[in-house]
Design an enzyme around this catalytic site. Structure first.
Site, PDB file in Angstrom:
ATOM      1  CB  CYS A 146     -12.607 -26.066   8.405  1.00  0.00           C
ATOM      2  SG  CYS A 146     -10.895 -25.262   7.452  1.00  0.00           S
ATOM      3  CG  ASP A 156      -6.024  -4.948   2.200  1.00  0.00           C
ATOM      4  OD1 ASP A 156      -6.958  -4.798   0.751  1.00  0.00           O
ATOM      5  OD2 ASP A 156      -5.981  -4.778   2.708  1.00  0.00           O
ATOM      6  CB  CYS A 162     -10.582 -28.733  10.365  1.00  0.00           C
ATOM      7  SG  CYS A 162     -10.869 -26.871  10.897  1.00  0.00           S
ATOM      8  CB  CYS A 208      -6.779 -25.599   7.247  1.00  0.00           C
ATOM      9  SG  CYS A 208      -7.447 -26.180   9.260  1.00  0.00           S
ATOM     10  CG  HIS A 259      -9.583 -22.646  10.804  1.00  0.00           C
ATOM     11  ND1 HIS A 259     -10.157 -23.864  10.284  1.00  0.00           N
ATOM     12  CD2 HIS A 259     -11.088 -21.654  11.327  1.00  0.00           C
ATOM     13  CE1 HIS A 259     -11.581 -23.178   9.815  1.00  0.00           C
ATOM     14  NE2 HIS A 259     -12.077 -21.610  10.621  1.00  0.00           N
ATOM     15  N   GLY A 279     -10.751   4.444   1.112  1.00  0.00           N
ATOM     16  CA  GLY A 279     -11.922   5.403   1.549  1.00  0.00           C
ATOM     17  C   GLY A 279     -12.620   4.829   1.860  1.00  0.00           C
ATOM     18  CG  ASP A 302      -0.902   0.478   2.444  1.00  0.00           C
ATOM     19  OD1 ASP A 302       1.304   0.252   2.654  1.00  0.00           O
ATOM     20  OD2 ASP A 302      -1.094  -0.505   3.679  1.00  0.00           O
ATOM     21  CB  SER A 303       0.619   5.039  -0.757  1.00  0.00           C
ATOM     22  OG  SER A 303      -0.664   5.169  -0.273  1.00  0.00           O
ATOM     23  N   GLY A 304       0.852   3.865   1.939  1.00  0.00           N
ATOM     24  CA  GLY A 304       0.915   4.285   3.628  1.00  0.00           C
ATOM     25  C   GLY A 304       0.709   5.309   3.794  1.00  0.00           C
ATOM     26  N   GLY A 305      -0.103   5.702   2.895  1.00  0.00           N
ATOM     27  CA  GLY A 305      -0.935   6.981   2.667  1.00  0.00           C
ATOM     28  C   GLY A 305      -2.711   6.427   4.222  1.00  0.00           C
ATOM     29  CG  PHE A 306      -5.764   3.209   5.432  1.00  0.00           C
ATOM     30  CD1 PHE A 306      -7.317   4.000   5.587  1.00  0.00           C
ATOM     31  CD2 PHE A 306      -5.724   1.437   6.652  1.00  0.00           C
ATOM     32  CE1 PHE A 306      -7.903   3.423   6.286  1.00  0.00           C
ATOM     33  CE2 PHE A 306      -6.376   1.885   7.245  1.00  0.00           C
ATOM     34  CZ  PHE A 306      -7.743   2.285   7.476  1.00  0.00           C
ATOM     35  CG  ASP A 361      -4.794   7.109  -0.693  1.00  0.00           C
ATOM     36  OD1 ASP A 361      -3.617   6.257  -0.126  1.00  0.00           O
ATOM     37  OD2 ASP A 361      -6.188   6.586  -1.415  1.00  0.00           O
TER      38      ASP A 361
END
Ligand code: ZN
Length: 399
Positions: free
Chosen positions: A340, A302, A345, A342, A371, A252, A91-95, A145
């Site tokens: 599941c 994500d 489980c 996995c 899990h 956003g 990501d850009s770091g903005g968030f 952003d």
């Protein structure tokens, strides 16, 4: 060309396809686990590969502060540093600047903020974010952003959107001038002269195909902002597309607004993004939401939710959410999720998982994370399968 996207099947607005990156192919729609500081908390890279993770997300803000971009660059970039041969998006770091820094100061140039680690003062601009993201060397990087807070007035949303558009232009300009500085090439060179005792670099094989894809460098995505105002979202989408990127994100959202509003903004914004390019919805969501957004035509998502919830003993199953700390599981010999497959489980009972959590064992976090991530990845596998079969009725339900 460094990124290629093929839509292979559609079902209503949903699309199943493939995204080709320099570090491998990604089946979409995809959920990307979050590896904040070059680590997905609680789980190792070999297990992530076993689970079928094709792309991870790294946080520029965190990696910039620790260990620092120069360390990662000198060690050959993020893939080599964390021994992850598959695709990465940063990501850009903005968030993070927005969410972790109440004392941030924004002006036309960029954002001044204080480190959440030691209070030291730092400055991020579009150029700086690009410089850091090129140094980290993810396959897909994001324009810098401003994430508009919620609630915000229309005037505030508009001026923030305009700032993000100017920053998108500056991000693209810097990226175009510096994209050949990505550390992969130097890492390939250093592999030749590497000392025998060095850990081998995970197989680096730039993907090539017969359609002109050479996997030569990174790809920069634009981000649509505009707050919760549908007209501003439309304008932001159209003008960001006008600047021109190989993929677009909707940013956003998930900033405290009601879920119905998130959905409305996503559905409306998607209509203004090019149908033949990847669309990335940032920071969502629950299992129900990732299914819902795939249905609307989102290709990439994500969220920290599956890993963060796991560390708090909150587990997602085909029968709904389970809080494993509850006393009702003390003697429960059943698998966590009977549907599941996995490794958790298949092997452990709810009683054992409950005990590990209650005893504050590190293994509780590890097993719960395995899990939850398996559950998310399986959910997306089912979504892709349903789209390819053309059977909407097969979309995962009852989550
Ligand atoms: Zn499981």
């Amino acid at each position: 060309m460094s990124l290629q996207f093929q839509i292979e099947k559609t079902l209503g607005s949903a699309r199943a396809g493939r995204l080709f990156t320099p570090h491998g192919e990604i089946e979409t729609p995809v959920f990307m686990p979050v590896g904040t500081v070059a680590s997905v908390k609680g789980i190792s890279q070999d297990l992530l590969e076993d689970l079928g993770v094709q792309i991870l997300l790294g946080n520029t803000y965190h990696l910039y502060l620790r260990p620092g971009v120069e360390v990662v660059r000198e060690l050959g970039g993020l893939h080599k540093f964390m021994s992850w041969p598959r695709a990465i998006l940063t990501d850009s770091g903005g968030f993070q600047v927005f969410s972790l820094n109440e004392l941030r100061k924004v002006n036309e140039e960029g954002v001044t903020f204080r480190s959440h680690l030691d209070g030291s003062s730092h400055f991020f601009s579009p150029e700086n974010s690009m410089r850091v993201q090129i140094g980290l060397g993810a396959d897909i990087i994001m324009a810098f952003d401003e994430c508009t807070e919620h609630p915000a007035s229309r005037e505030r949303s508009k001026s923030s959107m305009e700032l993000t558009l100017r920053w998108a232009e500056r991000s693209k300009k810097y990226f175009e001038q510096h994209k050949n500085e990505v550390p992969w090439k130097s890492s390939q060179l250093s592999a030749v002269s590497s000392q025998p005792q060095q850990i081998p670099h995970p197989a680096f094989s730039p993907v090539r195909n017969d359609m002109g894809f050479d996997g030569a460098c990174q790809s920069l995505f634009g981000i649509v902002q505009g707050g919760m105002d549908l007209a501003l979202r439309k304008e932001s989408a159209e003008r960001t597309v006008g600047i021109g990127f190989p993929g677009y994100a909707i940013g956003g959202l998930s900033v405290g607004e009601p879920r119905e509003l998130t959905r409305e903004v996503v559905e409306s914004t998607l209509q203004h993004l090019p149908a033949d390019q990847p669309r990335y919805l940032m920071g969502v969501g629950t299992p129900e939401e990732i299914v819902q957004y795939s249905r609307l035509g989102v290709d990439m998502m994500d969220c920290v939710l599956p890993t963060r919830a796991a560390r708090h003993g909150l587990l997602f199953t085909s029968e709904g959410k389970i809080s494993i700390k509850q006393a009702r599981y003390v003697k429960d010999e059943n698998a966590l999720d009977p549907n599941c497959g996995c490794r958790v489980c298949r092997r452990y009972s709810r009683a054992y998982l409950r005990h590990l959590y209650a005893a504050n064992e590190v293994l509780a976090q590890v097993l719960n994370t395995i899990h939850n991530l398996s559950f998310y990845l399986d959910t997306m596998r089912q979504v892709r399968h349903s789209i390819r079969l053309g059977e909407e009725s097969r979309f995962p339900t009852g989550l």
